[in-house]
Design a protein around this motif. Structure first.
Motif, PDB file in Angstrom:
ATOM      1  N   LEU A  35     -98.125  -9.429  49.753  1.00 13.98           N
ATOM      2  CA  LEU A  35     -96.823  -9.470  49.988  1.00 13.98           C
ATOM      3  C   LEU A  35     -96.704  -7.037  49.645  1.00 13.98           C
ATOM      4  CD1 LEU A  35     -95.142 -12.648  49.582  1.00 13.98           C
ATOM      5  CD2 LEU A  35     -96.143 -11.263  51.722  1.00 13.98           C
ATOM      6  N   ALA A  36     -97.024  -7.214  48.603  1.00  9.35           N
ATOM      7  CA  ALA A  36     -97.026  -5.623  48.030  1.00  9.35           C
ATOM      8  C   ALA A  36     -97.412  -4.568  48.810  1.00  9.35           C
ATOM      9  CB  ALA A  36     -97.115  -5.971  47.137  1.00  9.35           C
ATOM     10  N   ASN A  37     -98.330  -5.074  49.602  1.00  6.55           N
ATOM     11  CA  ASN A  37     -99.127  -4.127  50.643  1.00  6.55           C
ATOM     12  C   ASN A  37     -98.902  -3.593  51.531  1.00  6.55           C
ATOM     13  OD1 ASN A  37    -101.305  -2.691  49.358  1.00  6.55           O
ATOM     14  ND2 ASN A  37    -102.466  -4.305  49.091  1.00  6.55           N
ATOM     15  N   ILE A  38     -98.136  -4.945  52.577  1.00  8.73           N
ATOM     16  CA  ILE A  38     -97.519  -4.802  53.381  1.00  8.73           C
ATOM     17  C   ILE A  38     -96.236  -5.091  53.104  1.00  8.73           C
ATOM     18  CG2 ILE A  38     -96.315  -6.431  55.146  1.00  8.73           C
ATOM     19  CD1 ILE A  38     -98.215  -8.918  55.104  1.00  8.73           C
ATOM     20  N   TYR A  39     -95.321  -4.440  51.837  1.00  6.89           N
ATOM     21  CA  TYR A  39     -93.910  -4.310  51.691  1.00  6.89           C
ATOM     22  C   TYR A  39     -94.220  -3.189  51.963  1.00  6.89           C
ATOM     23  CZ  TYR A  39     -89.243  -4.695  50.127  1.00  6.89           C
ATOM     24  OH  TYR A  39     -87.967  -3.860  49.816  1.00  6.89           O
ATOM     25  N   LEU A  40     -95.229  -1.950  50.856  1.00  5.00           N
ATOM     26  CA  LEU A  40     -95.009  -0.703  50.694  1.00  5.00           C
ATOM     27  C   LEU A  40     -95.536  -0.607  51.411  1.00  5.00           C
ATOM     28  CD1 LEU A  40     -96.624  -0.902  46.553  1.00  5.00           C
ATOM     29  CD2 LEU A  40     -94.139   0.204  47.540  1.00  5.00           C
ATOM     30  N   HIS A  41     -96.780  -0.933  52.476  1.00  2.00           N
ATOM     31  CA  HIS A  41     -96.705  -0.195  53.696  1.00  2.00           C
ATOM     32  C   HIS A  41     -95.832   0.875  55.047  1.00  2.00           C
ATOM     33  CE1 HIS A  41     -99.417   0.984  57.075  1.00  2.00           C
ATOM     34  NE2 HIS A  41     -98.431   0.029  58.663  1.00  2.00           N
ATOM     35  N   TYR A  42     -94.753   0.010  54.416  1.00  2.28           N
ATOM     36  CA  TYR A  42     -93.349   0.028  54.885  1.00  2.28           C
ATOM     37  C   TYR A  42     -92.802   1.384  54.263  1.00  2.28           C
ATOM     38  CZ  TYR A  42     -95.305  -2.935  59.089  1.00  2.28           C
ATOM     39  OH  TYR A  42     -95.334  -3.376  60.098  1.00  2.28           O
ATOM     40  N   ARG A  87     -87.567   8.965  45.354  1.00  2.00           N
ATOM     41  CA  ARG A  87     -86.691   7.805  44.345  1.00  2.00           C
ATOM     42  C   ARG A  87     -85.364   7.331  45.105  1.00  2.00           C
ATOM     43  NH1 ARG A  87     -87.835  11.817  39.723  1.00  2.00           N
ATOM     44  NH2 ARG A  87     -88.127  10.584  37.439  1.00  2.00           N
ATOM     45  N   ALA A  88     -84.916   8.216  45.961  1.00  2.00           N
ATOM     46  CA  ALA A  88     -84.150   7.743  47.185  1.00  2.00           C
ATOM     47  C   ALA A  88     -84.129   7.029  48.126  1.00  2.00           C
ATOM     48  CB  ALA A  88     -83.160   9.009  47.365  1.00  2.00           C
ATOM     49  N   GLN A  89     -85.595   7.178  48.621  1.00  2.00           N
ATOM     50  CA  GLN A  89     -86.179   6.222  49.034  1.00  2.00           C
ATOM     51  C   GLN A  89     -86.524   4.775  48.880  1.00  2.00           C
ATOM     52  OE1 GLN A  89     -87.114   5.359  52.589  1.00  2.00           O
ATOM     53  NE2 GLN A  89     -88.074   4.036  52.402  1.00  2.00           N
ATOM     54  N   LEU A  90     -86.542   4.754  48.020  1.00  2.00           N
ATOM     55  CA  LEU A  90     -86.759   3.618  46.944  1.00  2.00           C
ATOM     56  C   LEU A  90     -85.606   2.623  46.781  1.00  2.00           C
ATOM     57  CD1 LEU A  90     -90.089   3.922  44.487  1.00  2.00           C
ATOM     58  CD2 LEU A  90     -89.772   3.224  46.914  1.00  2.00           C
ATOM     59  N   GLY A  91     -84.428   3.802  46.567  1.00  2.00           N
ATOM     60  CA  GLY A  91     -83.764   2.823  46.502  1.00  2.00           C
ATOM     61  C   GLY A  91     -82.762   2.078  47.358  1.00  2.00           C
ATOM     62  N   THR A  92     -83.196   2.896  48.398  1.00  2.00           N
ATOM     63  CA  THR A  92     -82.565   1.875  49.748  1.00  2.00           C
ATOM     64  C   THR A  92     -82.690   0.439  49.769  1.00  2.00           C
ATOM     65  OG1 THR A  92     -84.037   2.023  50.895  1.00  2.00           O
ATOM     66  CG2 THR A  92     -82.572   4.168  51.304  1.00  2.00           C
ATOM     67  N   VAL A  93     -84.629   0.124  48.724  1.00  2.00           N
ATOM     68  CA  VAL A  93     -85.242  -1.262  49.118  1.00  2.00           C
ATOM     69  C   VAL A  93     -85.084  -1.698  47.991  1.00  2.00           C
ATOM     70  CG1 VAL A  93     -86.162  -1.037  50.831  1.00  2.00           C
ATOM     71  CG2 VAL A  93     -87.062  -0.342  49.221  1.00  2.00           C
ATOM     72  N   SER A  94     -84.034  -0.873  46.275  1.00  2.00           N
ATOM     73  CA  SER A  94     -84.183  -1.598  45.617  1.00  2.00           C
ATOM     74  C   SER A  94     -85.441  -1.821  44.619  1.00  2.00           C
ATOM     75  CB  SER A  94     -83.738  -3.568  44.859  1.00  2.00           C
ATOM     76  OG  SER A  94     -81.950  -3.815  46.449  1.00  2.00           O
ATOM     77  N   LEU A  95     -85.627  -0.721  44.843  1.00  2.00           N
ATOM     78  CA  LEU A  95     -87.091  -0.379  44.088  1.00  2.00           C
ATOM     79  C   LEU A  95     -86.707   0.418  43.234  1.00  2.00           C
ATOM     80  CD1 LEU A  95     -90.463  -1.236  45.813  1.00  2.00           C
ATOM     81  CD2 LEU A  95     -88.838  -2.301  44.848  1.00  2.00           C
TER      82      LEU A  95
END
Length: 262
Positions: A35-42, A87-95
């Motif tokens: 699931l982490a691989n699928i999630y991080l792909h997008y 950092r801003a991109q990951l912040g949009t998905v709570s990472l």
């Protein structure tokens, strides 16, 4: 989708007590890396590809394995902008990025010369997938990416072997030797890269010392001398050799021309 929902709501067991998972994937669950691989792909891969095409002024190289990734930049300005945008991109998905592992370093062919001109010392190193990566040189003084086993992991593996040998004190020498042979063979299959053979030689020597110590502890009248130990090591402990050649060798495909038709 039904199975994924069941995995996400399965919860976790800690010290025999079940706890509900309120966010993320269960720690240690077999589905978590998938699931982490699928999630991080997008979240990361596709976004980084767009950023590279639209924002980068120089070359950008990205290597990701699960949730661990390295990004190389030709220009420092690109690296600084990418880090802020990431950092801003990951912040949009709570990472968020790991505060200790995430850093900008000067690395590559020109790092040593550039840092020496600014009196900054040797280039920094970084750890990735079990290896410490360093800026090295060939015998002809050309740049070479050097990889060494991470010292902390090597020490942890030796400690693990030491504890296992204690549990095998009453096994025969041949049984323990066969076990160590399998262990070293598996270890080499991952870490036997061209610039790491001296570290593997050291690892084999340390394993030999641990085995010798274990054999001497089996009896107060042990007669396992170093000469005898050298014979056992030569028989059971394989010596390291390069199993993963450099890409220039590994992918060096050659074709032979056909003989003229007569």
């Amino acid at each position: 989708m039904r199975l994924i929902q069941k995995w996400l709501s399965a919860g976790v067991m800690e010290d025999g007590q079940w706890a509900e998972s309120e966010s993320g994937t269960p720690q240690g669950a077999t589905v978590s890396p998938l699931l982490a691989n699928i999630y991080l792909h997008y979240v990361l891969d596709l976004w980084a590809q767009r950023w590279r095409r639209r924002q980068a002024r120089g070359d950008v190289i990205i290597t990701r394995y699960a949730d661990d990734f390295i990004v190389g930049f030709q220009l420092r300005g690109d690296a600084e902008r990418f880090l802020g945008d990431l950092r801003a991109q990951l912040g949009t998905v709570s990472l968020e990025l790991h505060p200790v592992k995430t850093r900008l370093i000067e690395f590559g062919r020109f790092a040593a010369v550039n840092r020496r001109s600014r009196a900054l010392g040797k280039p920094e190193t970084f750890d990735f997938l079990g290896f410490t990566h360093l800026c090295g040189l060939t015998k002809k003084k050309k740049f070479l990416l050097s990889r060494r086993t991470i010292a902390k992991r090597r020490r942890a593996k030796l400690q693990e072997i030491k504890q296992s040998l204690r549990l095998r004190w009453h096994d025969s020498v041949d049984e323990t030797g066969a076990w160590l042979h399998r262990l070293l063979t598996g270890y080499y299959r991952y870490f036997a890269v061209p610039t790491n053979l001296d570290m593997l030689d050291t690892f084999r020597s340390e394993v030999t010392k641990l085995w010798h110590h274990a054999l001497r502890r089996r009896s107060q009248k042990s007669r396992v001398t170093w000469e005898r130990m050298a014979v056992l090591a030569e028989r059971w402990l394989p010596r390291p050799r390069t199993l993963h050649p450099l890409p220039g060798v590994r992918f060096d495909a050659k074709t032979q021309g056909r003989s003229p038709v007569r």
